[in-house]
Design a protein around this motif. Structure first.
Motif, PDB file in Angstrom:
ATOM      1  N   MET A  34       0.851  -1.208   0.000  1.00  0.00           N
ATOM      2  CA  MET A  34       0.000   0.000   0.000  1.00  0.00           C
ATOM      3  C   MET A  34       0.884   1.256   0.000  1.00  0.00           C
ATOM      4  SD  MET A  34      -3.259   0.417   2.474  1.00  0.00           S
ATOM      5  CE  MET A  34      -3.753  -1.261   2.045  1.00  0.00           C
ATOM      6  N   SER A  51     -16.345   6.881  -0.892  1.00  0.00           N
ATOM      7  CA  SER A  51     -15.705   5.565  -0.752  1.00  0.00           C
ATOM      8  C   SER A  51     -16.547   4.489  -1.409  1.00  0.00           C
ATOM      9  CB  SER A  51     -15.522   5.217   0.726  1.00  0.00           C
ATOM     10  OG  SER A  51     -14.617   6.099   1.321  1.00  0.00           O
ATOM     11  N   ASP A  89     -15.678   2.845  -5.300  1.00  0.00           N
ATOM     12  CA  ASP A  89     -14.982   1.598  -4.963  1.00  0.00           C
ATOM     13  C   ASP A  89     -14.806   0.691  -6.177  1.00  0.00           C
ATOM     14  OD1 ASP A  89     -17.530   0.510  -5.097  1.00  0.00           O
ATOM     15  OD2 ASP A  89     -17.625  -0.126  -3.014  1.00  0.00           O
ATOM     16  N   ARG A  99     -11.000   7.798  -8.106  1.00  0.00           N
ATOM     17  CA  ARG A  99     -10.807   6.640  -7.229  1.00  0.00           C
ATOM     18  C   ARG A  99      -9.398   6.653  -6.647  1.00  0.00           C
ATOM     19  NH1 ARG A  99      -9.271   1.654  -5.972  1.00  0.00           N
ATOM     20  NH2 ARG A  99     -10.915   0.214  -5.352  1.00  0.00           N
ATOM     21  N   VAL A 114      -8.517   6.777  -2.695  1.00  0.00           N
ATOM     22  CA  VAL A 114      -7.706   5.755  -2.023  1.00  0.00           C
ATOM     23  C   VAL A 114      -6.519   6.411  -1.316  1.00  0.00           C
ATOM     24  CG1 VAL A 114      -6.176   3.765  -2.414  1.00  0.00           C
ATOM     25  CG2 VAL A 114      -8.392   3.894  -3.590  1.00  0.00           C
ATOM     26  N   LYS A 152      -5.434   7.105   7.284  1.00  0.00           N
ATOM     27  CA  LYS A 152      -5.167   5.940   8.133  1.00  0.00           C
ATOM     28  C   LYS A 152      -3.720   5.940   8.621  1.00  0.00           C
ATOM     29  CE  LYS A 152      -8.546   2.443   7.144  1.00  0.00           C
ATOM     30  NZ  LYS A 152      -8.739   0.998   6.945  1.00  0.00           N
ATOM     31  N   GLN A 154      -5.212  -2.911  13.462  1.00  0.00           N
ATOM     32  CA  GLN A 154      -6.518  -3.379  13.917  1.00  0.00           C
ATOM     33  C   GLN A 154      -7.303  -2.234  14.569  1.00  0.00           C
ATOM     34  OE1 GLN A 154      -7.877  -6.374  13.405  1.00  0.00           O
ATOM     35  NE2 GLN A 154      -9.722  -6.020  14.617  1.00  0.00           N
ATOM     36  N   PHE A 209      -8.600   0.084  11.925  1.00  0.00           N
ATOM     37  CA  PHE A 209      -9.724  -0.562  11.225  1.00  0.00           C
ATOM     38  C   PHE A 209     -11.008  -0.425  12.046  1.00  0.00           C
ATOM     39  CE2 PHE A 209     -12.382  -4.288  10.344  1.00  0.00           C
ATOM     40  CZ  PHE A 209     -12.377  -4.354   8.962  1.00  0.00           C
ATOM     41  N   GLY A 248     -14.472   1.793  11.373  1.00  0.00           N
ATOM     42  CA  GLY A 248     -15.789   1.172  11.377  1.00  0.00           C
ATOM     43  C   GLY A 248     -16.789   1.968  12.198  1.00  0.00           C
ATOM     44  N   LEU A 265     -17.917   4.944  10.192  1.00  0.00           N
ATOM     45  CA  LEU A 265     -18.855   4.572   9.136  1.00  0.00           C
ATOM     46  C   LEU A 265     -20.226   4.245   9.730  1.00  0.00           C
ATOM     47  CD1 LEU A 265     -16.499   2.319   6.945  1.00  0.00           C
ATOM     48  CD2 LEU A 265     -17.161   4.689   6.512  1.00  0.00           C
ATOM     49  N   LEU A 270     -17.918  -2.724  12.077  1.00  0.00           N
ATOM     50  CA  LEU A 270     -16.893  -3.644  11.554  1.00  0.00           C
ATOM     51  C   LEU A 270     -17.274  -4.126  10.156  1.00  0.00           C
ATOM     52  CD1 LEU A 270     -16.198  -5.753  14.770  1.00  0.00           C
ATOM     53  CD2 LEU A 270     -14.625  -4.127  13.687  1.00  0.00           C
ATOM     54  N   LEU A 295     -19.162  -2.551   7.949  1.00  0.00           N
ATOM     55  CA  LEU A 295     -19.003  -1.444   6.998  1.00  0.00           C
ATOM     56  C   LEU A 295     -17.517  -1.220   6.693  1.00  0.00           C
ATOM     57  CD1 LEU A 295     -21.633   1.065   8.482  1.00  0.00           C
ATOM     58  CD2 LEU A 295     -21.907  -0.413   6.489  1.00  0.00           C
ATOM     59  N   ALA A 296     -16.674  -1.382   7.715  1.00  0.00           N
ATOM     60  CA  ALA A 296     -15.225  -1.234   7.498  1.00  0.00           C
ATOM     61  C   ALA A 296     -14.704  -2.343   6.588  1.00  0.00           C
ATOM     62  CB  ALA A 296     -14.493  -1.243   8.846  1.00  0.00           C
ATOM     63  N   LEU A 297     -15.240  -3.552   6.769  1.00  0.00           N
ATOM     64  CA  LEU A 297     -14.863  -4.672   5.892  1.00  0.00           C
ATOM     65  C   LEU A 297     -15.131  -4.286   4.433  1.00  0.00           C
ATOM     66  CD1 LEU A 297     -16.062  -8.385   6.398  1.00  0.00           C
ATOM     67  CD2 LEU A 297     -15.743  -7.374   4.161  1.00  0.00           C
ATOM     68  N   HIS A 298     -16.337  -3.816   4.174  1.00  0.00           N
ATOM     69  CA  HIS A 298     -16.747  -3.463   2.816  1.00  0.00           C
ATOM     70  C   HIS A 298     -15.832  -2.380   2.245  1.00  0.00           C
ATOM     71  CE1 HIS A 298     -19.568  -1.920  -0.338  1.00  0.00           C
ATOM     72  NE2 HIS A 298     -19.929  -3.178  -0.411  1.00  0.00           N
ATOM     73  N   GLN A 299     -15.576  -1.329   3.030  1.00  0.00           N
ATOM     74  CA  GLN A 299     -14.732  -0.235   2.535  1.00  0.00           C
ATOM     75  C   GLN A 299     -13.288  -0.696   2.308  1.00  0.00           C
ATOM     76  OE1 GLN A 299     -14.937   3.876   3.881  1.00  0.00           O
ATOM     77  NE2 GLN A 299     -12.796   3.848   4.415  1.00  0.00           N
ATOM     78  N   ASP A 300     -12.737  -1.397   3.287  1.00  0.00           N
ATOM     79  CA  ASP A 300     -11.339  -1.807   3.163  1.00  0.00           C
ATOM     80  C   ASP A 300     -11.130  -2.778   2.014  1.00  0.00           C
ATOM     81  OD1 ASP A 300     -10.458  -0.302   5.330  1.00  0.00           O
ATOM     82  OD2 ASP A 300      -9.058  -1.900   5.898  1.00  0.00           O
ATOM     83  N   ARG A 310     -13.106  -3.241  -0.682  1.00  0.00           N
ATOM     84  CA  ARG A 310     -13.470  -2.764  -2.015  1.00  0.00           C
ATOM     85  C   ARG A 310     -12.731  -1.497  -2.428  1.00  0.00           C
ATOM     86  NH1 ARG A 310     -17.236  -4.426  -5.178  1.00  0.00           N
ATOM     87  NH2 ARG A 310     -17.965  -2.342  -5.707  1.00  0.00           N
ATOM     88  N   LEU A 311     -12.643  -0.514  -1.538  1.00  0.00           N
ATOM     89  CA  LEU A 311     -11.948   0.718  -1.923  1.00  0.00           C
ATOM     90  C   LEU A 311     -10.439   0.515  -1.848  1.00  0.00           C
ATOM     91  CD1 LEU A 311     -12.331   3.777  -2.717  1.00  0.00           C
ATOM     92  CD2 LEU A 311     -11.815   4.263  -0.324  1.00  0.00           C
ATOM     93  N   LEU A 312      -9.968  -0.010  -0.726  1.00  0.00           N
ATOM     94  CA  LEU A 312      -8.515  -0.105  -0.517  1.00  0.00           C
ATOM     95  C   LEU A 312      -7.936  -1.426  -1.022  1.00  0.00           C
ATOM     96  CD1 LEU A 312      -8.279   1.466   3.065  1.00  0.00           C
ATOM     97  CD2 LEU A 312      -8.318   2.613   0.844  1.00  0.00           C
ATOM     98  N   ARG A 313      -8.835  -2.342  -1.403  1.00  0.00           N
ATOM     99  CA  ARG A 313      -8.415  -3.689  -1.840  1.00  0.00           C
ATOM    100  C   ARG A 313      -7.485  -4.349  -0.822  1.00  0.00           C
ATOM    101  NH1 ARG A 313      -7.996  -1.751  -7.913  1.00  0.00           N
ATOM    102  NH2 ARG A 313     -10.214  -1.637  -8.334  1.00  0.00           N
ATOM    103  N   SER A 314      -7.781  -4.104   0.420  1.00  0.00           N
ATOM    104  CA  SER A 314      -6.997  -4.684   1.502  1.00  0.00           C
ATOM    105  C   SER A 314      -7.257  -6.183   1.572  1.00  0.00           C
ATOM    106  CB  SER A 314      -7.404  -3.999   2.804  1.00  0.00           C
ATOM    107  OG  SER A 314      -7.177  -4.831   3.903  1.00  0.00           O
ATOM    108  N   SER A 331      -9.114  -7.549   5.398  1.00  0.00           N
ATOM    109  CA  SER A 331     -10.285  -6.936   6.029  1.00  0.00           C
ATOM    110  C   SER A 331     -11.192  -7.981   6.681  1.00  0.00           C
ATOM    111  CB  SER A 331     -11.059  -6.109   5.009  1.00  0.00           C
ATOM    112  OG  SER A 331     -11.465  -6.911   3.943  1.00  0.00           O
ATOM    113  N   ARG A 336      -9.583  -8.938   9.941  1.00  0.00           N
ATOM    114  CA  ARG A 336      -9.710  -7.837  10.918  1.00  0.00           C
ATOM    115  C   ARG A 336     -11.135  -7.755  11.467  1.00  0.00           C
ATOM    116  NH1 ARG A 336      -5.278  -6.146  11.870  1.00  0.00           N
ATOM    117  NH2 ARG A 336      -3.659  -5.653  10.337  1.00  0.00           N
TER     118      ARG A 336
END
Lengths: 242, 242
Positions: free
Chosen positions: A1, A128, A132, A139, A143, A150, A174, A177, A181, A184, B182, B184-189, B191-195, B198, B201
């Motif tokens: 990243m 976001s 996405d 985009r 990002v 972060k 963690q 993250f 959340g 959001l 958590l 919503l953070a999963l979805h953002q991380d 899809r947006l950040l391609r982490s 997620s 986490r």
């Protein structure tokens, strides 16, 4: 990243923010102000030069003179948003002492900004989702901003460890993250569900995360078997609002 | 908040799900299947009868025969989404014993569903943003679904308290709020950040929330001064994936 390059995005904004706007930039700034409001309401993808011109009672070509294309306008709005975010969240917080005071200031100011954005919506939270799966410069910028922000949170958490305010074995990624959340969830609960207590819940969640990570050497890190009953006195949620 | 009426939304879907589709409904179901994919990609607001007809190589009037308007189509897609959500998350989980086993199953199945949705995007997460300031039947339905789902989580948390698996002083609304964050953070991380981490986490965050709420009478609720080092053996994240 690309944390380093993302950080430099926020850093560059910080530096630019120190300059006074030149006179010729003032019309552009006034246009951006209205554009920010429209983007918050309709999303960055809903922002067009036509709508903006109509709102400003300007000709489309007048707006085009400042932003050569819709994408340039969207990027400028995003840049302006970051500048304001830095001014209201990052810049005042980094004046606080390193460690927990700075981390807590960052989080409390972020919550306060989101609280102010509840009526209109947050360009970053909505963006976001909007971007996405929409490749392109917007985009990429989105990002970079989220990653850069972060990275600032990670830095503040790690400094809190160095200062002995948080435990050495804290998982900073963690924590970041989980904090993201909560923000959001604040946005969703306040805007979709019109919940009245989303800000209080976010503060309570932050308090729990910080208390879990608190160093046992710190007064606020004393073992608390019933943590929900004994919020840390040094965390943002120690000032209950409702 | 109309929790009771919202709950009946999910309950009604559950009952309907027990009926086998009639033959005449099969074309409609096939259309909905494609529409669900399009809505996940473009958002419910991006879904039009024109795009759908093109994708299905059908005439617009053919699609209109099943859904009289774009809004009716969008509502049908949302209904279908809830039906699938109930089938893959709620229905299997409520077969588990009341209390922590059921709560953990609900959360793990929700995480697993979001994990499957990463590539396309989640209609509910994206829709929460799309409709947060767009009054009308779709927003109303979205609110009812999110509220109904939160009510199911609240019920599972409260049953866990009754069963003695979670502490009596647990704030069930706060837990639900943090768990939603958590997700919503999963979805953002993702899809947006391609982490890549997620999902891990999210599971770790859930584990921490459940461990904090665990009853001291339960084996998994034993005091753990360093909770990040000692995840509860009965929580979803006890199966690390990465």
């Amino acid at each position: 990243m690309p944390i380093a390059s993302a950080l430099s995005t926020l850093a560059a904004v910080l530096q630019r923010g120190d300059l006074r706007p030149r006179k010729g930039e003032q019309t552009r700034a006034a246009i951006l102000d209205v554009a920010l409001g429209l983007a918050a309401r309709d999303g960055l993808e809903g922002l067009t030069i036509g709508t903006l011109a109509e709102q400003l009672k300007m000709s489309k070509s007048g707006v085009f003179a400042h932003f050569g294309s819709r994408e340039e306008l969207q990027l400028a709005v995003l840049h302006e948003y970051v500048q304001r975010f830095v001014d209201s969240v990052l810049r005042p917080a980094i004046k606080k002492p390193r460690g927990l005071p700075r981390l807590e200031a960052l989080l409390e100011r972020w919550v306060a900004l989101l609280a102010r954005e509840i009526t209109q919506g947050c360009i970053m939270v909505a963006g976001s989702i909007e971007y996405d799966d929409r490749p392109g410069p917007l985009r990429d910028r989105m990002v970079a901003i989220v990653t850069g922000w972060k990275a600032e949170l990670l830095k503040a958490i790690r400094q809190s460890v160095v200062e002995g305010h948080l435990r050495a074995d804290v998982d900073a990624h963690q924590m970041t993250f989980e904090i993201y959340g909560l923000m959001l969830a604040l946005h969703q609960d306040a805007r979709l569900l019109r919940s009245a207590d989303s800000i209080r819940r976010t503060r309570k969640g932050i308090s729990r995360i910080l208390a879990d990570a608190a160093s046992p050497d710190q007064p606020s890190g004393a073992p608390r078997p019933r943590r929900s009953r004994a919020p840390s006195s040094s965390t943002p949620s120690s000032r209950p609002k409702g």
